[in-house]
Scaffold this active site. Structure first.
Site, PDB file in Angstrom:
ATOM      1  N   HIS A   1       8.657 -21.228  -7.970  1.00 50.74           N
ATOM      2  CA  HIS A   1       7.615 -22.253  -7.889  1.00 50.74           C
ATOM      3  C   HIS A   1       7.630 -22.955  -6.533  1.00 50.74           C
ATOM      4  O   HIS A   1       7.099 -24.057  -6.380  1.00 50.74           O
ATOM      5  CB  HIS A   1       7.831 -23.273  -9.012  1.00 50.74           C
TER       6      HIS A   1
ATOM      7  N   ASP B   1       7.736 -25.311 -15.683  1.00 50.10           N
ATOM      8  CA  ASP B   1       7.732 -25.551 -14.236  1.00 50.10           C
ATOM      9  C   ASP B   1       8.604 -26.746 -13.863  1.00 50.10           C
ATOM     10  O   ASP B   1       8.918 -27.603 -14.704  1.00 50.10           O
ATOM     11  CB  ASP B   1       6.303 -25.838 -13.759  1.00 50.10           C
ATOM     12  N   ASP B   2       8.949 -26.788 -12.571  1.00 46.84           N
ATOM     13  CA  ASP B   2       9.516 -27.973 -11.899  1.00 46.84           C
ATOM     14  C   ASP B   2      10.994 -28.222 -12.196  1.00 46.84           C
ATOM     15  O   ASP B   2      11.534 -29.257 -11.813  1.00 46.84           O
ATOM     16  CB  ASP B   2       8.729 -29.246 -12.229  1.00 46.84           C
TER      17      ASP B   2
ATOM     18  N   HIS C   1       6.615 -28.266 -18.708  1.00 49.84           N
ATOM     19  CA  HIS C   1       7.519 -28.666 -17.635  1.00 49.84           C
ATOM     20  C   HIS C   1       8.888 -29.060 -18.197  1.00 49.84           C
ATOM     21  O   HIS C   1       8.962 -29.597 -19.317  1.00 49.84           O
ATOM     22  CB  HIS C   1       6.923 -29.832 -16.834  1.00 49.84           C
TER      23      HIS C   1
ATOM     24  N   HIS D   1       7.566 -28.505  -3.559  1.00 49.68           N
ATOM     25  CA  HIS D   1       6.472 -29.011  -4.384  1.00 49.68           C
ATOM     26  C   HIS D   1       5.668 -30.094  -3.663  1.00 49.68           C
ATOM     27  O   HIS D   1       4.936 -30.881  -4.287  1.00 49.68           O
ATOM     28  CB  HIS D   1       6.964 -29.540  -5.732  1.00 49.68           C
TER      29      HIS D   1
END
Length: 296
Positions: free
Chosen positions: A155, A104-105, A262, A159
């Site tokens: 995603h 992720d991210d 991540h 965020h």
């Protein structure tokens, strides 16, 4: 008998004819030399041209092959229908030991390329849940992820919980904004049809809104997935040993594992411990897959 009758009379040499003969011979020799030179030169030039032509043909063939590979990937785009939705809903009911590495991210300029290098070396295809804002900063990395066979999932864009969970439409808007960033990066109409809620799809102060958002996403042909194992690389683990221990503990004896990690710029420890994670999972008998195996 007279004296002069005894003396040999030598013929008189015609110097003019000799000079002309020499000149003719030199001209002939020069012509022969020039002919030989041009013949060899033409052979060299022809050889070079043939070599260049062959190289051009080889490059064209390689370009065609690469184009065909790209076309093959383009033709294998994720889909969201009743079958893929059923596979997604039943992902943890696999009959074989399966693991999905998810990150992720990202993408980040510092960590993501290192992870991609390692995955390529290990011949593993992973899934990257990208942030739209990061995709816009690093489009070439997303394109590399796609071209190397990794699954690009969504995603959201920012965020920022307060922003993305301000309404159900805000969730969908962040999905669509990130989807467009991915399209711009990879150069095709790509939609992974797969979303990961920042912070997970349940719990917390936004639990009710997330539940409503799932219905809206489904109406727009978007599924969602969380995880059932993690390294805690974004939740306090500060050493490689701690990351690996979290993986072992949360994987346990599960048949199917979706691991959360991540690839943001500050997650260098994730890259550094990844070889040990991969080795551990292989020793446990897991097969590595990505979400192309689900969204097909």
């Amino acid at each position: 008998m007279l004296y002069y009758d005894l003396v040999e009379v030598k013929p008189k040499v015609n110097k003019k004819k000799v000079i002309i003969t020499v000149i003719i011979v030199l001209v002939i020799i020069t012509a022969i030399i020039i002919s030989i030179f041009y013949h060899n030169h033409n052979k060299i030039v022809t050889g070079k041209n043939n070599t260049l032509k062959n190289q051009t043909v080889a490059v064209s063939a390689e370009n065609y092959a690469n184009k065909q590979k790209h076309v093959a990937k383009v033709n294998f785009l994720p889909v969201y229908n009743e079958e893929s939705k059923a596979r997604l809903d039943n992902i943890y009911n696999s009959k074989e030991k399966t693991v999905y590495l998810t990150f992720d991210d990202g993408p980040s300029k510092t960590v993501t390329p290192l992870i991609l290098d390692l995955l390529k070396k290990e011949n593993i295809k992973a899934t990257f849940f990208v942030l739209g804002s990061r995709v816009e900063l690093n489009p070439s990395i997303v394109r590399r992820e796609y071209e190397e066979g990794h699954f690009i999932a969504n995603h959201g864009y920012s965020h920022m919980y307060a922003k993305i969970y301000s309404s159900t439409n805000a969730v969908l808007d962040e999905y669509n904004k990130t989807k467009q960033a991915i399209i711009n990066a990879v150069g095709i109409e790509y939609d992974g049809h797969l979303f990961r809620f920042p912070g997970g799809s349940t719990g917390g102060k936004y639990h009710s809104l997330k539940k409503e958002s799932k219905n809206l996403l489904n109406e727009n042909q978007v599924g969602y997935i969380d995880w059932n194992a993690l390294s805690s690389d974004a939740a306090g683990a500060k050493t490689k040993e701690a990351l690996l221990e979290n993986i072992k503990h949360t994987v346990g004896e599960k048949q199917t594992v979706v691991i959360l990690m991540h690839d943001a710029g500050d997650k260098i420890l994730t890259y550094e411990v990844l070889p040990e994670i991969i080795q551990y999972l292989r020793e446990k008998g897991y097969n590595f897959k990505n979400f192309y195996n689900i969204m097909k």
